[in-house]
Each structure stands twice: as structure tokens, then as C-alpha cells.
Design an enzyme around this catalytic site. Structure first.
Site, PDB file in Angstrom:
ATOM      1  N   THR A   1       0.828  -1.210   0.000  1.00  0.00           N
ATOM      2  CA  THR A   1       0.000   0.000   0.000  1.00  0.00           C
ATOM      3  C   THR A   1       0.860   1.256   0.000  1.00  0.00           C
ATOM      4  O   THR A   1       0.534   2.245  -0.640  1.00  0.00           O
ATOM      5  CB  THR A   1      -0.889   0.018   1.269  1.00  0.00           C
TER       6      THR A   1
ATOM      7  N   ASP B   1      -2.996 -10.423  10.719  1.00  0.00           N
ATOM      8  CA  ASP B   1      -3.032 -10.571   9.255  1.00  0.00           C
ATOM      9  C   ASP B   1      -2.214 -11.786   8.823  1.00  0.00           C
ATOM     10  O   ASP B   1      -1.439 -11.720   7.873  1.00  0.00           O
ATOM     11  CB  ASP B   1      -2.523  -9.299   8.572  1.00  0.00           C
TER      12      ASP B   1
END
Lengths: 188, 317
Positions: free
Chosen positions: B29, B150
Site C-alpha cells: 500500500t 493478518d
């Protein structure tokens, strides 16, 4: 300090933290010996801000909308910062910038939902560019040492709580901003 | 771990001068990841470049958390090592942070894919070794008050030669030990997301990571994702079809969760139908990792002590 969430605790804590930081800053202002060795950093303003530390911290509390714990964590960060950067003691010229930066970093680290740097810059009365510089310098100044263990958190809470109960002038030799060494050994 | 700059703003050798970029190996990102060579030592490293040109946001919280958390956890052999953080400037003069990691040549996603493509099964002892290393790494994180949040094959780095596994990408990780505002719902890739998160729980625990570990365990055996939903609802339905639709009896409090609705009623199936290649002890461990009630889910530390790992040579792990 599990009662942080209760409505009357935070104003007291904010008030107490303000008076503590005010005394630390004023003490360091007077310490001419220290001034000789002080470095000028990005946190150092050209003049003393006109807004009091208490009003400034109340403003941050009002608008930051972060977890109450963030103010304890921000305080831990200030303690760590002063230990790691002994040539940058908290004084009247840098305390406001250190405060807004420490609360913002605490909120970013602790909370999943937080305001961005531009918002904190507005709250703190500085530009976003300056806020970004302060953040990076603060992080490197802390060595990115942001995690606060439950033991450390509780120790800081307990200390603040006992001092708030006493509500009497602190002996600076024992004040929280120099207590870090013993706390670090015990908990970090 | 070194730090390139102090609060006093001391400048040292920049990342550009210190490293030679060899190839781009990924993109996230907030920036690119490069395989690079440290000029001074010739050592191969992974260089994660974080753009800070998002002026409104400053340092991304993922970077802030990852550096801070790895600063604590990097000494564990099953957590990727963060060697340094450097500050630099890009061509436009904007601030850039470089995270310098040890270089690992593959990840578990690629590793599983390579077996799927050749039609081979991953050897049971290899699965056992990888699972033990994963449990060990997660136990270390949890022992230090850190939730990963995650966990997925892509975030588990590997060394092909030594079969060493390391947990990486702690950008979504967080300390779960200090009282804070509610946790976000928007964590974790859907396929590895625990049912309590899918159902809107705002305070969750280490058990969310264990669920992910269970999903990864099954995937190592079958080379397919155990629950491959393409939306939150579909993800829940995949889980319910295999494990049965939960109720207050099997999971007290489930119907009080924010996103609980009336769902189709399925009875639980045997895990062996979904993970046919797994032995009895493996199925027992998997079932404990996929317990509905988070407090009943096995801990990483307890998982390491499970009989499934009894015949594993743990000396080198």
C-alpha cells in the site's frame, strides 16, 4: 487506572499532567547549566507559545477524540524521549510541540481509528508540514520504541494516581520524568 | 537494531548511498520492496521503501507499528529480522523511510503454489515442521502482547534451503494489552478471518491469530484455501457449512455479536472431509484451532505441546 473512561477522571488527569509538565519545563528553563549543553531541535520554538500548557492539553483532549489511555502512553513517550535525548530536555520552548506529537503518535499506535497529521496540526496550531517533521524526529528520537507493556502502563498509572491524590509539589529528583530508569528495568 | 537518526536530527549515510537496488520483489500500500545489496558488507537485504508523500497522513500507522513491534520481536528466529530504519529523500525531495530486513527467498503462498502446480503433496513432516515454527513464532508474539491480525501464507517468509519459516508483515499487528477504543472490523484477509471478527466483535484476542493458523494448516495439507469466501457473508457461510452453524450452546454470546443474523442451519461435518490427507493427531489439533468460541481455541503455546508434534525433531527449530 481502569476508571480512565469515567467522565470526571480525565479532566483531573489532564490538569495534573499539565501542572507536572509546567513544573518540569519551568525547572529546565531555570537550569542555566543545562541550557549551555542544550541542542536546538525541530521541537524548539523561537518564542514561548502564549497558550498555557493546560489550555493546550485541554484543547488536544477536546479534539483528538482518542482513547483516554493515549494520554498515559503519550506521557510514557515523553519520558522515554527525555531519557534517550538528554540534550533535549522539556522546556517552555518545546513542550507544546512535544505534547501534540506524543499524543498523535500514541493515538496512531494505539487506536485503529484516529485522526491524521493534518487534523492534529490544526488542533496544535502548526502546519501539516511541520507536524510531519515533528513526527519523524520524535519517532527516531524514541528509536521507534512505542510499545507499552501492561506492567509499564500500570506503573505509570499508579504513580500518577498517587501523585494526584497527594496533589502536592513533586520533588523533581523523584518526578516521573526521571523515574523512567527504574520503571524500564522493571517492566520494559 | 540500528536507528539512522536521533531526535536531534543527525544525518548519516543515506539509503541511496548505502544500498544498491537489485530488483523489485513486491509492492504494498505504501511503497515498494526491493532485493538490495548493502554496499559496505555485500550482504543481500530486503529494502521496504515507505512513501511519506501522503502529506495529510504522515508516517503510515502500519509502518509505525511494524517498526515498533519488530524492534521488540526481531530477536526471535521465527520473526523476520528488521536490521535498520533509514530516512531518505526521493527525487521530489519528499521524506522516505527505508526499512531494512533480512532477505528471504520465498513465502508460504509461493511454496504451496509450487506444489499445487506440480501436483505433488507437501511431505507430512515438512507440514509438521512449518506448523511448529509458525506456532512457535506466534507464541513469541502473543507472549509479548502482540496480535498479528493478518496471518496468511503470503505473510510467512521462507528460506527454501533451510525450510526456515518467519512471520512477516506486522503492519496490522497491535499490542492488545492496554485499554483502547474498539478494534477495527477491517482487519485480515477474508479467507483467514476468524468468525468473531466476521460477526463484528470489536474486542478480540489472540484467538484470531490461532484461527488463521488453523486455516493455514489445512491449506498446507490440501494446497487449497479451507474457506475461500469472496464477501464477509460468503466467508461465514463457508465456515458454517463445514463446522455447523453456531448457536448459544456451542458458542455462548454469539447471537449478541453486532453482525449476527439468522443464518441457514447446517450440522457440523467431520474435518476429515475437508482435509482428507491429515492424520488423526493433526485433525485433533486442527479442530482445537478452529473452535468457534474464542476462549476455547487452543493457544499457540499449548499447540506446540500437542501430540501431533511429538515425532518432530525440534532441536534445530
Amino acid at each position: 487506572m481502569a476508571e480512565l473512561e469515567s467522565p470526571n477522571v480525565m479532566p483531573k488527569l489532564i490538569s495534573f499532567l499539565s501542572s507536572l509538565l509546567k513544573r518540569v519545563a519551568e525547572s529546565n528553563d531555570l537550569n542555566q547549566q543545562q541550557l549551555i549543553h542544550q541542542k536546538v531541535s525541530v521541537f524548539h520554538g523561537l518564542t514561548r507559545p502564549t497558550i498555557s500548557i493546560q489550555s493546550y492539553l485541554e484543547r488536544i483532549f477536546k479534539y483528538a477524540n482518542c482513547s483516554p489511555s493515549c494520554f498515559i502512553v503519550a506521557y510514557v513517550y515523553l519520558d522515554r524521549f527525555t531519557q534517550r535525548q538528554p540534550s533535549l530536555p522539556i522546556n517552555s520552548f518545546n513542550v507544546h510541540r512535544l505534547l501534540i506529537t506524543s499524543v498523535m503518535v500514541a493515538a496512531k499506535f494505539m487506536d485503529d481509528l484516529y485522526y491524521n497529521n493534518a487534523y492534529y496540526a490544526k488542533v496544535g496550531g502548526i502546519t501539516t508540514i511541520e507536524m510531519n517533521f515533528l513526527e519523524v524526529d520524535f519517532l527516531f528520537g524514541l528509536g521507534f520504541h512505542l510499545n507499552v507493556t501492561p506492567g509499564t502502563f500500570q506503573a505509570y498509572c499508579a504513580h500518577l494516581q498517587s501523585e494526584m491524590l497527594l496533589m502536592q509539589p513533586l520533588n523533581f529528583a523523584d518526578s516521573f520524568l526521571s523515574l523512567g530508569k527504574s520503571l524500564n528495568k522493571a517492566h520494559l | 537494531m540500528e536507528m539512522e537518526k536521533t531526535g536531534a536530527g543527525v544525518a548519516v549515510l543515506s539509503a541511496k548511498e548505502a544500498f544498491e537496488k537489485l530488483e523489485k520483489v513486491g509492492e504494498g500500500t505504501y511503497g515498494k520492496v526491493y532485493r538490495a545489496r548493502e554496499k559496505a558488507t555485500g550482504k543481500i537485504v530486503a529494502l521496504k521503501k515507505t512513501r511519506l508523500h501522503e502529506d495529510q497522513e504522515g508516517v503510515p500507522p502500519t509502518t509505525l507499528r511494524e517498526v515498533s513491534i519488530l524492534r521488540m520481536l526481531s530477536r526471535d528466529p521465527h520473526v523476520v529480522r528488521l536490521m535498520d530504519v533509514k530516512q531518505g529523500q526521493n527525487k521530489e525531495g519528499k521524506t522516505v523511510l527505508y526499512l531494512v530486513f533480512e532477505y528471504m527467498d520465498t513465502d508460504l503462498k509461493k511454496f504451496i503454489r509450487s506444489f499445487r502446480q506440480t501436483g505433488q503433496s507437501i511431505p507430512p513432516q515438512t507440514i509438521k515442521s512449518l506448523m511448529y515454527q509458525l506456532c512457535k513464532g506466534i507464541a513469541f508474539c502473543h507472549g509479548h502482547g502482540i496480535l498479528h491480525r493478518d496471518l496468511k501464507p503470503h505473510n510467512l517468509l521462507m528460506d527454501r534451503k533451510t525450510m526456515m519459516l518467519k512471520i512477516a508483515d506486522l503492519g496490522l499487528a497491535r499490542a492488545f494489552t492496554v485499554p483502547i477504543k474498539k478494534y477495527t472490523h477491517e482487519i485480515l484477509t477474508l479467507w483467514y478471518r476468524a468468525p468473531e471478527v466476521l460477526l463484528g466483535a470489536t474486542h478480540y484476542s489472540m484467538a484470531v491469530d490461532i484461527w488463521s493458523v488453523g486455516c493455514i494448516f489445512a491449506e498446507l495439507v490440501t494446497k487449497q484455501a479451507l474457506f475461500a469466501g469472496d464477501s464477509e457473508l460468503q466467508q461465514l457461510l463457508h465456515i458454517f457449512r463445514l463446522l455447523g452453524t453456531p448457536n448459544e450452546e456451542v458458542w455462548p454470546g454469539v447471537s449478541k455479536l453486532k453482525d449476527w443474523h439468522e443464518y441457514p442451519q447446517w450440522n457440523p461435518k467431520s474435518l476429515s472431509t475437508a482435509v482428507p490427507g491429515l492424520d488423526e493427531l493433526g485433525l485433533d489439533l486442527l479442530s482445537q484451532m478452529l473452535e468457534y468460541e474464542p476462549s476455547k481455541r487452543i493457544s499457540a503455546k499449548k499447540a506446540m505441546e500437542h501430540a501431533y508434534f511429538n515425532d518432530l525433531d525440534k532441536g534445530h527449530l
